[in-house]
Design a protein around this motif. Structure first.
Motif, PDB file in Angstrom:
ATOM      1  N   ARG A  90      39.134  48.335  31.600  1.00 36.46           N
ATOM      2  CA  ARG A  90      39.899  48.252  32.842  1.00 36.46           C
ATOM      3  C   ARG A  90      40.058  46.812  33.360  1.00 36.46           C
ATOM      4  N   LEU A  91      39.523  45.803  32.664  1.00 39.96           N
ATOM      5  CA  LEU A  91      39.558  44.406  33.148  1.00 39.96           C
ATOM      6  C   LEU A  91      40.317  43.551  32.155  1.00 39.96           C
ATOM      7  N   TYR A  92      41.289  42.825  32.670  1.00 39.05           N
ATOM      8  CA  TYR A  92      42.120  41.944  31.852  1.00 39.05           C
ATOM      9  C   TYR A  92      41.897  40.500  32.308  1.00 39.05           C
ATOM     10  N   LEU A  93      41.598  39.605  31.337  1.00 40.24           N
ATOM     11  CA  LEU A  93      41.315  38.200  31.652  1.00 40.24           C
ATOM     12  C   LEU A  93      42.572  37.352  31.436  1.00 40.24           C
ATOM     13  N   ILE A  94      42.854  36.487  32.396  1.00 42.07           N
ATOM     14  CA  ILE A  94      44.012  35.579  32.311  1.00 42.07           C
ATOM     15  C   ILE A  94      43.532  34.149  32.558  1.00 42.07           C
ATOM     16  N   ASP A  95      43.825  33.310  31.595  1.00 36.52           N
ATOM     17  CA  ASP A  95      43.574  31.883  31.785  1.00 36.52           C
ATOM     18  C   ASP A  95      44.537  31.373  32.862  1.00 36.52           C
ATOM     19  N   ALA A  96      44.023  30.653  33.869  1.00 37.79           N
ATOM     20  CA  ALA A  96      44.863  30.190  34.985  1.00 37.79           C
ATOM     21  C   ALA A  96      46.015  29.315  34.515  1.00 37.79           C
TER      22      ALA A  96
END
Length: 448
Positions: A90-96
């Protein structure tokens, strides 16, 4: 579907909120998590984090020591991975950095994860920062084992710009160009520092000269005040002399009036003398007439005597009477003659005395007038010479003061120009750009 967004990166809200507002479907209920420890209930979560090279670059630009830079991002990565490991599905990581480096690819990847069609992301105005430290930050992110391992694990959980960045070679080339420019700027800065030192020395010398000039001006001002006081005194003395000249001129006018009066008296005495001479001539004429009368009377007396002798007997009484009358007339005539002679002598003596007195007065008046004129000419010449000397002295002092003021203005202009050069150097872009290099150089040469 509900979506919660948590931002743990250094990117401000203006850098990512417009992107979500544009690409998320209208039926998506999404909100921003304000507290990382109190996440709202949602179907899916998006966590924004910092890639190592981006965080390294910001920290090194702020002058943070390299060890603290590595430790700071490592803690940040472990915190993000801890949350992701608890909720991988349920968690998606995005590089800023992905919002600016690869917005379209990010929209496609996030849409595939959410299972929905995403909108067209807004045009990116992001430009890779061509900074020399970016090379060091990228090298550290790709070569240091702990950093690389954490970064690789973060890439598994979402979208990383390392998979989508474009133009990295161009960015590194631009950074290299900037590095060369900053090296040239550093060299120029060294030259400018030398020029600045020279300018400072020149400014210091100019300030010393200016101080000396101020002292000289102060001394000259004091001298000028003394000269002004002396000038005032001399002007007062000159005014007094002018008053004396005026008094002398008034005396001369008075003497002229007296001379004119004496001349009038002399003219009157001459007229009186002429009148007396005329009277004396008239008296002498009367005396001649009286002499003729005496002679006539004598003749008559002789005739009377002859007649008396002839008529002695008959005219004895008449003879005696005639004799007495003749004697009385003769005595009276002699008395009148003596009186007229005495009057004539008295008149002549008075005329001679008045004539002598007139000559003496005229001589005395001429001598006094000559003396007054000589004194006036001498005082006038002295006053003119003194005035000329004072005018020359004041003119010389005025020229000296004007020269000193001109020199002071020149020194002030030169000092202001030096200050402007120093201010322009300190405010220049090259000086500000090379500030991190100077701090890094100080950190390298600083003893441990």
């Amino acid at each position: 579907m509900t979506l919660a967004i948590l931002n743990l990166s250094g990117l401000d809200e203006a850098g990512w909120r417009p992107w979500f507002e544009t690409v998320l479907p209208d039926n998506t209920d999404w909100q921003v998590a304000e507290d990382p420890d109190d996440l709202p209930a949602a179907d899916r979560y998006v966590l924004i984090y910092d890639a190592p090279d981006a965080q390294f670059l910001r920290a090194m630009q702020d002058g943070v020591p390299f060890e603290q830079v590595i430790a700071g991002w490592t803690d940040h990565a472990r915190q993000v991975l801890g949350r992701w490991r608890k909720a991988r599905r349920r968690l998606y990581l995005i590089d800023a950095d992905a919002f600016g480096a690869a917005p379209e690819m990010l929209a496609e990847s996030l849409g595939g994860w959410l299972g929905c069609e995403m909108g067209t992301p807004p045009a990116s105005e992001h430009e890779a920062e061509a900074h020399p430290l970016a090379i060091l930050a990228a090298q550290a992110a790709h070569s240091l084992d702990p950093v690389r391992q954490l970064a690789d694990e973060l890439e598994v959980g979402g979208m990383s710009p390392r998979l989508a960045r474009k133009g990295s070679e161009a960015r590194m080339g631009a950074a290299y160009v900037v590095l060369q420019e900053q090296a040239a700027a550093a060299e120029k800065s060294t030259s400018q520092n030398k020029q600045l030192d020279k300018a400072k020395a020149k400014t210091k010398a100019a300030q010393a000269d200016r101080t000396k000039t101020r002292r000289d001006v102060k001394t000259l001002t004091a001298k000028l005040e003394e000269a002004a006081a002396e000038t005032g005194s001399l002007q007062a003395e000159l005014a007094a002399r002018d008053d004396a000249v005026k008094v002398a001129q008034a005396g001369e006018a008075e003497a002229r009036k007296q001379i004119d009066t004496l001349n009038a008296k002399l003219e009157k005495a001459a007229a009186d003398l002429k009148a007396q001479k005329d009277a004396a001539k008239a008296a002498q004429t009367g005396e001649a007439k009286r002499g003729q009368q005496v002679e006539t009377l004598t003749a008559r007396h002789e005739q009377a005597t002859a007649e008396a002798n002839r008529l002695e007997a008959a005219l004895k009484a008449e003879k005696e009477t005639a004799t007495v009358a003749a004697q009385a007339a003769q005595a009276l005539f002699h008395e009148e003659i003596e009186l007229l002679q005495q009057q004539l002598m008295t008149v002549q003596q008075a005329l001679e005395q008045e004539y002598s007195d007139g000559l003496a007065l005229r001589k005395e008046a001429g001598s006094d007038r000559h003396q007054l004129r000589s004194d006036m000419d001498r005082m006038r010449s002295a006053a003119e010479l003194e005035q000329l000397r004072l005018s020359t002295m004041l003119q010389e002092q005025a020229e000296q003061i004007a020269a000193l003021l001109e020199e002071q203005r020149t020194l002030t202009t030169e000092l202001d120009r030096s200050r402007e050069e120093v201010d322009a150097l300190l405010a220049s872009t090259s000086w500000r750009v090379t500030a991190p290099l100077r701090r890094a150089r100080l950190a390298v040469v600083k003893p441990t």
